[in-house]
Design an enzyme around this catalytic site. Structure first.
Site, short mmCIF file in Angstrom:
data_model
loop_
_atom_site.label_atom_id
_atom_site.label_comp_id
_atom_site.label_asym_id
_atom_site.label_seq_id
_atom_site.Cartn_x
_atom_site.Cartn_y
_atom_site.Cartn_z
N SER A 237 -0.67 6.95 6.72
CA SER A 237 -1.88 8.13 7.43
C SER A 237 -2.93 7.93 6.81
O SER A 237 -3.26 7.78 5.75
CB SER A 237 -1.41 10.10 7.19
N GLY A 238 -4.32 8.81 6.81
CA GLY A 238 -5.19 8.13 6.09
C GLY A 238 -5.69 7.26 5.58
O GLY A 238 -6.09 6.15 6.65
N ILE B 258 1.03 -1.24 0.15
CA ILE B 258 0.04 -0.42 -0.02
C ILE B 258 0.68 1.45 -0.09
O ILE B 258 1.74 1.29 1.24
CB ILE B 258 -1.06 0.12 1.04
N THR B 259 0.74 2.14 -0.87
CA THR B 259 1.92 3.18 -1.35
C THR B 259 0.74 4.65 -0.16
O THR B 259 -0.49 4.25 0.18
CB THR B 259 1.58 3.34 -2.28
N GLY B 260 1.91 4.90 -0.01
CA GLY B 260 1.17 5.92 1.95
C GLY B 260 0.15 5.19 2.49
O GLY B 260 -0.56 5.79 3.40
N ALA B 261 1.09 4.57 3.14
CA ALA B 261 0.42 3.60 4.50
C ALA B 261 0.75 4.63 5.60
O ALA B 261 0.11 4.23 6.45
CB ALA B 261 0.61 2.49 4.35
N TYR C 31 -4.52 18.45 -9.61
CA TYR C 31 -4.67 17.41 -8.44
C TYR C 31 -6.53 16.28 -9.08
O TYR C 31 -5.82 15.79 -9.37
CB TYR C 31 -5.44 17.59 -7.03
P1 NDP Z 1 -3.13 11.81 3.37
O1 NDP Z 1 -2.70 12.94 3.01
O2 NDP Z 1 -3.50 11.39 4.11
O3 NDP Z 1 -2.30 10.12 2.67
C1 NDP Z 1 -1.84 10.67 1.84
C2 NDP Z 1 -0.41 9.66 1.31
O4 NDP Z 1 -0.01 9.40 0.53
C3 NDP Z 1 0.35 9.87 2.69
O5 NDP Z 1 0.75 9.29 3.53
C4 NDP Z 1 1.10 10.30 2.43
O6 NDP Z 1 2.45 10.54 2.84
C5 NDP Z 1 1.67 10.35 1.01
N1 NDP Z 1 2.32 11.01 0.04
C6 NDP Z 1 1.94 11.90 -0.33
N2 NDP Z 1 3.35 12.31 -1.23
C7 NDP Z 1 4.43 10.54 -1.42
C8 NDP Z 1 5.51 10.87 -2.18
N3 NDP Z 1 5.90 11.42 -2.88
N4 NDP Z 1 5.79 9.20 -1.63
C9 NDP Z 1 5.25 8.64 -1.06
N5 NDP Z 1 4.26 8.40 -0.30
C10 NDP Z 1 3.69 10.11 -0.80
O7 NDP Z 1 -4.89 11.61 2.19
P2 NDP Z 1 -6.30 10.29 2.33
O8 NDP Z 1 -5.88 9.57 3.38
O9 NDP Z 1 -7.52 11.20 2.17
O10 NDP Z 1 -5.59 10.02 0.69
C11 NDP Z 1 -5.65 8.60 0.40
C12 NDP Z 1 -5.76 8.67 -1.28
O11 NDP Z 1 -7.22 8.91 -1.47
C13 NDP Z 1 -5.51 9.99 -1.92
O12 NDP Z 1 -4.83 9.35 -3.47
C14 NDP Z 1 -6.42 10.65 -2.38
O13 NDP Z 1 -6.64 11.08 -3.56
C15 NDP Z 1 -7.98 9.72 -2.55
N6 NDP Z 1 -9.09 10.15 -1.78
C16 NDP Z 1 -9.58 10.76 -0.81
C17 NDP Z 1 -10.68 11.56 -0.67
C18 NDP Z 1 -10.59 12.54 0.58
O14 NDP Z 1 -11.87 12.41 1.41
N7 NDP Z 1 -10.04 12.48 1.75
C19 NDP Z 1 -11.99 11.36 -1.48
C20 NDP Z 1 -11.29 10.64 -2.50
C21 NDP Z 1 -10.04 10.04 -2.99
P3 NDP Z 1 2.68 11.33 4.41
O15 NDP Z 1 2.26 11.03 5.66
O16 NDP Z 1 4.32 11.04 4.59
O17 NDP Z 1 2.73 12.75 4.32
MG1 PMR Z 2 -16.78 18.87 -2.03
C1 PMR Z 2 -22.32 17.23 -3.03
C2 PMR Z 2 -21.40 16.62 -3.38
C3 PMR Z 2 -20.35 16.46 -2.22
C4 PMR Z 2 -18.72 15.84 -2.27
C5 PMR Z 2 -19.57 14.01 -2.44
C6 PMR Z 2 -18.03 15.86 -1.97
C7 PMR Z 2 -16.47 16.03 -1.94
N1 PMR Z 2 -18.08 17.38 -2.72
C8 PMR Z 2 -19.68 17.96 -2.18
C9 PMR Z 2 -20.26 18.78 -2.59
C10 PMR Z 2 -19.27 20.13 -2.97
N2 PMR Z 2 -18.06 20.60 -2.79
C11 PMR Z 2 -20.00 21.71 -3.26
C12 PMR Z 2 -21.64 21.53 -3.01
C13 PMR Z 2 -19.63 22.59 -3.03
C14 PMR Z 2 -19.11 24.08 -2.86
C15 PMR Z 2 -19.40 24.88 -1.74
C16 PMR Z 2 -17.79 21.80 -2.90
C17 PMR Z 2 -16.50 22.43 -2.28
C18 PMR Z 2 -15.62 21.23 -2.51
C19 PMR Z 2 -14.38 22.08 -1.72
C20 PMR Z 2 -13.19 23.77 -2.35
N3 PMR Z 2 -15.10 20.83 -2.01
C21 PMR Z 2 -13.80 19.93 -2.09
C22 PMR Z 2 -13.02 21.85 -1.98
C23 PMR Z 2 -12.06 21.09 -2.04
O1 PMR Z 2 -10.52 21.35 -1.96
C24 PMR Z 2 -11.87 19.49 -1.95
C25 PMR Z 2 -11.21 18.88 -3.37
O2 PMR Z 2 -11.29 19.20 -4.30
O3 PMR Z 2 -9.92 18.33 -2.97
C26 PMR Z 2 -9.71 17.78 -4.80
C27 PMR Z 2 -13.11 18.69 -2.27
C28 PMR Z 2 -14.14 17.12 -1.95
N4 PMR Z 2 -15.30 17.21 -2.41
C29 PMR Z 2 -15.18 16.18 -2.08
C30 PMR Z 2 -14.40 15.91 -1.86
C31 PMR Z 2 -14.13 13.88 -1.69
C32 PMR Z 2 -13.61 16.73 -1.75
C33 PMR Z 2 -11.98 16.17 -1.60
C34 PMR Z 2 -10.89 14.83 -2.05
C35 PMR Z 2 -10.38 14.50 -3.44
O4 PMR Z 2 -11.21 14.24 -3.95
O5 PMR Z 2 -9.88 13.19 -3.07
#
Ligand code: NDP
Ligand code: PMR
Ligand code: LMG
Length: 386
Positions: A83-84, A78-81, A261
């Site tokens: 956190s999160g 698992i890459t990036g394990a 992103y």
């Molecule tokens: P986190 O920031 O908690 O986790 C990201 C991980 O990636 C960290 O472990 C970080 O390491 C690692 N990482 C970043 N850069 C590198 C690098 N150069 N080499 C190796 N590892 C690296 O975020 P999330 O857990 O939220 O994100 C995990 C995945 O989920 C991502 O692919 C994200 O796009 C996706 N995702 C997240 C959503 C959300 O709502 N959070 C929604 C949809 C998708 P370090 O701990 O060292 O910073």
């Molecule tokens: Mg979003 C309607 C549902 C919905 C969902 C499921 C997400 C998920 N978001 C929703 C709606 C909205 N967002 C709306 C209506 C707005 C305007 C107010 C909004 C805004 C917003 C911002 C500024 N949302 C965001 C951001 C971010 O900076 C996040 C992002 O784009 O990261 C790339 C984000 C996100 N919204 C989500 C999810 C899952 C994210 C972040 C994670 C990701 O794609 O990895």
């Protein structure tokens, strides 16, 4: 076996040729060669395991003391394990007792501490160094993993960076814009190299999983929040995303960290499907992507302004209802790694509010066959595989 592989390749090559020629992109034929283990690799790892039909224990299983056949412990990277989502998934799989988790992380100490404080027992995980923003590091990781002599059963491409407030682009060690360079190109190289290792595993359900997102899919409300993902004609990607003689953005536009992103997530989802088309039939590996839900509390938002980090979780919890805890998201991804019912390949999984999984529809761009092919071809050149 070899014949079968060749024919599935040539079918895909024809499709790809047709699709890529739509863009007038020069098609390299090198991928036809590199998908098979080289003689050197073959010798390094010893003979490939043959799965003779006459063996007493089926592939990937071993007989326990009472004579019952049980599945051997799987090995998952698992890459990036650290956190999160990655950490929560590692924890869930480690606790199941069915998996040894290789935590592939850029910060060794942080990962060790995270594993310890989340209660994972030592025998269930190994931390190995991997910095996806450096191709040298990716290659070194692959070399180290091979030297360890473990089989590879599942690879999870999870790590990502998100730089929504950056005014200027920053770059990987190889000079690519950091978000696409790390989230897509680093993973592309890693997965292309490790698919050869997965081919050699005798595990019954081998999987390559790439984490996608709703925000890269413009067929959703979330995907329509500006700036929207758009790869355009990929002139920036083809130019090397270096911000010097080419744009730092895939579509050739001005730098925008949030868009970079989202574009990288589109590449992740396209890459999963292209892997499926090129490798599924030949290898039996399941290729899948997923949207785990909005895990609004993770480190992904560390670069966002404090007000956003404060408001985002309640906004997702109470207004969009898209919120999911780190724990729950980890269980979802662990399901995609290990659940016997999620073996379908080429699929993008999502969950409803009751945490039931379903096969979701990708946006037009994120399911575009010709774009997938073009991203693949260009990426092969950028990472030095073509
Ligand atoms: P986190 O920031 O908690 O986790 C990201 C991980 O990636 C960290 O472990 C970080 O390491 C690692 N990482 C970043 N850069 C590198 C690098 N150069 N080499 C190796 N590892 C690296 O975020 P999330 O857990 O939220 O994100 C995990 C995945 O989920 C991502 O692919 C994200 O796009 C996706 N995702 C997240 C959503 C959300 O709502 N959070 C929604 C949809 C998708 P370090 O701990 O060292 O910073
Ligand atoms: Mg979003 C309607 C549902 C919905 C969902 C499921 C997400 C998920 N978001 C929703 C709606 C909205 N967002 C709306 C209506 C707005 C305007 C107010 C909004 C805004 C917003 C911002 C500024 N949302 C965001 C951001 C971010 O900076 C996040 C992002 O784009 O990261 C790339 C984000 C996100 N919204 C989500 C999810 C899952 C994210 C972040 C994670 C990701 O794609 O990895
Ligand atoms: C950009 O701004 C930034 O400029 C960029 O740097 C980057 O950060 C990027 O995506 C990340 O965002 C986005 C900006 C756009 O959004 C915001 O700034 C809003 C911040 C939201 C944070 C959550 C707080 C919300 C507060 C609500 C109240 C919460 C109450 C709970 C408790 C807290 C109290 C506050 O935003 C806009 O431009 C606004 C317009 C967005 C509209 C998006 C929707 C478009 C819908 C289009 C529909 C199309 C139909 C699609 C078909 C769907 C089919 C299913």
């Amino acid at each position: 076996m070899a014949l079968q592989a060749t024919s599935s390749f040539s079918v895909h090559r024809e499709v790809c040729l047709k699709e890529c020629s739509l863009f007038g992109a020069p098609l390299s034929s090198t991928h036809l060669k590199v998908n098979f283990p080289s003689r050197k690799e073959f010798n390094q790892r010893g003979a490939l395991k043959t799965q003779a039909v006459t063996t007493a224990t089926p592939a990937g299983t071993r007989a326990s003391t009472d004579g019952k056949k049980t599945l051997r412990k799987g090995t998952v990277i698992i890459t990036g394990a650290s956190s999160g989502l990655g950490l929560a998934t590692a924890k869930s799989l480690a606790e199941s007792g069915k998996w040894h988790v290789i935590m592939a992380c850029r910060d060794f100490l942080k990962a060790e501490r995270a594993a310890k404080s989340s209660g994972m027992s030592k025998e269930n995980y190994t931390v190995m160094h991997l910095d996806l923003s450096s191709f040298d590091s990716v290659r070194q990781f692959v070399g180290n993993f091979r030297q360890s002599g473990q089989p590879l059963d599942v690879l999870v491409c999870n790590a990502a960076v998100y730089l929504p407030t950056a005014k200027e682009p920053t770059y990987t060690a190889d000079g690519f814009e950091l978000s696409v360079g790390t989230n897509h190109l680093g993973h592309f190289l890693l997965a292309r190299l490790l698919v050869d290792d997965m081919k050699k595993s005798d595990y019954p359900s081998k999987r390559l999983i790439i984490v996608g997102s709703i925000t890269g899919n413009t067929n959703t409300l979330a995907g329509n929040v500006p700036p929207k993902a758009n790869l355009g004609d990929m002139r920036g990607l083809a130019g090397g995303l270096n911000g010097l003689n080419s744009s730092s953005m895939i579509d050739g536009g001005d730098f925008d960290g949030a868009k970079a992103y989202k574009d990288s997530k589109v590449c992740n989802m396209l890459m999963m499907q292209e892997f499926h088309r090129r490798f599924h039939e030949e290898t039996g590996i399941t290729f899948a992507s997923l949207y785990p839900g909005c895990i609004a509390t993770t480190g992904l938002f560390r670069e966002h302004i404090p007000l956003f980090r404060l408001l985002f979780p309640p906004f997702q919890k109470y207004i969009t209802k898209g919120y999911v805890s780190e724990d729950e998201s980890g269980k979802r991804l662990a399901q995609v790694v290990s659940d016997p019912s999620l073996t379908k390949s080429g699929v993008y999984w999502s969950w409803n509010n009751n945490s039931a999984s379903f096969e979701n529809q990708l946006s037009e761009e994120a399911s575009d066959v010709s774009k997938a092919c073009k991203v693949w071809e260009i990426s092969e050149k950028l990472v030095g595989l073509a």
